[in-house]
Design an enzyme around this catalytic site. Structure first.
Site, mmCIF file in Angstrom:
data_model
loop_
_atom_site.group_PDB
_atom_site.id
_atom_site.type_symbol
_atom_site.label_atom_id
_atom_site.label_comp_id
_atom_site.label_asym_id
_atom_site.label_seq_id
_atom_site.Cartn_x
_atom_site.Cartn_y
_atom_site.Cartn_z
ATOM 1 N N GLU A 1 0.786 -1.376 -0.081
ATOM 2 C CA GLU A 1 -0.133 -0.011 0.078
ATOM 3 C C GLU A 1 0.784 1.080 -0.095
ATOM 4 O OE1 GLU A 1 -2.507 0.579 3.654
ATOM 5 O OE2 GLU A 1 -3.780 1.785 2.432
ATOM 6 N N LYS B 1 -10.160 1.807 -2.302
ATOM 7 C CA LYS B 1 -10.141 1.359 -0.715
ATOM 8 C C LYS B 1 -11.593 1.907 -0.409
ATOM 9 C CE LYS B 1 -7.523 1.326 3.460
ATOM 10 N NZ LYS B 1 -6.216 1.916 3.846
ATOM 11 N N CYS C 1 -5.678 -3.181 2.759
ATOM 12 C CA CYS C 1 -5.548 -2.994 4.136
ATOM 13 C C CYS C 1 -6.656 -3.348 4.930
ATOM 14 C CB CYS C 1 -4.949 -1.678 4.277
ATOM 15 S SG CYS C 1 -3.861 -1.875 5.746
HETATM 16 N N1 LIG Z 1 -3.625 0.947 7.568
HETATM 17 C C1 LIG Z 1 -5.071 0.571 7.321
HETATM 18 O O1 LIG Z 1 -5.438 0.797 6.529
HETATM 19 C C2 LIG Z 1 -5.466 -0.588 8.386
HETATM 20 C C3 LIG Z 1 -4.768 -0.821 9.784
HETATM 21 O O2 LIG Z 1 -3.571 -0.508 9.713
HETATM 22 C C4 LIG Z 1 -5.566 -1.731 10.633
HETATM 23 O O3 LIG Z 1 -6.659 -2.303 10.170
HETATM 24 O O4 LIG Z 1 -5.099 -1.828 11.575
#
Ligand SMILES: NC(=O)CC(=O)C(=O)O
Length: 296
Positions: free
Chosen positions: A46, A121, A168
């Site tokens: 990401e 996302k 994520c």
């Molecule tokens: N960074 C993200 O999108 C998610 C994350 O770090 C988590 O769910 O914990």
């Protein structure tokens, strides 16, 4: 082919210099392909080309078009074509000139360098853990509104012909993987950047849960931890590949590293035959979420 070799690039990207991030990504992708020349899928993390910082997304954003005219899209398309790999290009901040909004977006290229998938996302990372971490992606980003199942018919690896993408925080919402797997995806890939608070709590458990729920492969690809800049977002690392039994096939530490693994499409059928949950669901009692969503 029933097996596919994959490489996860746990890059120390996300630095201030976008070109340096791209160059570093290229160095590591080349290294992965030297070490494992028959790699079919490469995954980046990401926000690999920009700092993971809500106040920086606008500055680093690019417009994504099918002709790949922006710096990073041209770069990713070129790499996929040159090395004849399916490339999941982590995520980049995207600016959409049509609605004037910013998104955290994953783009996917096939072996000819054609853009075959784009996932924005859907669940933004807005959390506040007292004495832990506060992050509000929605301060500057907008929510993606589509579930992304990538069709990749030109790959000669069956498991890469159809796969789902999440980003994520999306992995915390089991519906996404469930809907993708009921559409026939045998693999979910999440370019991600958990942190040193939530990573130790939930990272591998979520990967294993999504794998066991759906009896599919799960890939999470993270940036490396940026120890030399402690004020920057501290990614968890630990990029991981989990098999349909929930077993870890391969996992990184926290530093820059390439994770290699082999996915075997036949294992999915073996697991589904042995523990036949895919045939034992009680849709006569509760609804099938993939039906409800109307996107089967
Ligand atoms: N960074 C993200 O999108 C998610 C994350 O770090 C988590 O769910 O914990």
């Amino acid at each position: 082919m029933n097996k596919a070799k994959v490489a996860l690039i746990q890059l120390l990207g996300s630095q201030a210099n976008k070109n340096a991030n791209l160059e570093r990504a290229q160095v590591l992708i080349k290294q992965a392909l030297l070490q494992q020349p028959d790699t079919k899928l490469v995954v980046l993390p990401e926000c690999f080309n920009s700092p993971y910082d809500v106040l920086k997304f606008q500055e680093y954003s690019e417009v994504i078009t099918p002709r790949n005219e922006s710096v990073t899209t041209k770069f990713l398309s070129g790499i996929a074509q040159r090395y004849r790999i399916t490339l999941i290009g982590g995520t980049i901040p995207e600016y959409d000139p049509q609605d004037g909004k910013l998104y955290n977006t994953c783009i996917v290229y096939d072996e000819r360098g054609q853009l075959i998938g784009k996932h924005r996302k859907m669940h933004l990372f807005d959390i506040n853990i007292p004495n832990g971490i506060e992050f509000q992606e929605s301060k500057t980003l907008s929510f993606g509104n589509a579930i992304t199942t990538v069709e990749n018919s030109s790959s000669d690896c069956k498991i890469l012909n159809k796969f789902g993408i999440g980003i994520c925080y999306d992995m915390r919402f089991p519906e996404l993987a469930m809907i993708n797997s009921r559409r026939g995806a045998k693999l979910m890939v999440y370019p991600s950047a958990f942190n040193t608070v939530t990573g130790p709590l939930h990272w591998d458990i979520l990967a294993k849960s999504r794998a066991i729920d759906n009896q599919i492969y799960i890939i999470l690809c993270s940036p490396a931890r940026d120890k030399s800049n402690p004020k920057n977002y501290q990614a968890y690392g630990h990029s991981i590949v989990v098999d349909p039994n929930g077993k870890v096939v391969s996992e990184a530490g926290e530093d820059e590293e390439i994770v290699f693994a082999e996915l075997d499409v036949d294992l999915i059928e073996v697991v589904r035959q042995s523990i036949p949950i895919t045939r034992q669901r009680r849709f006569d009692v509760y609804p099938d979420v993939s039906d409800l969503h109307g996107q089967k």
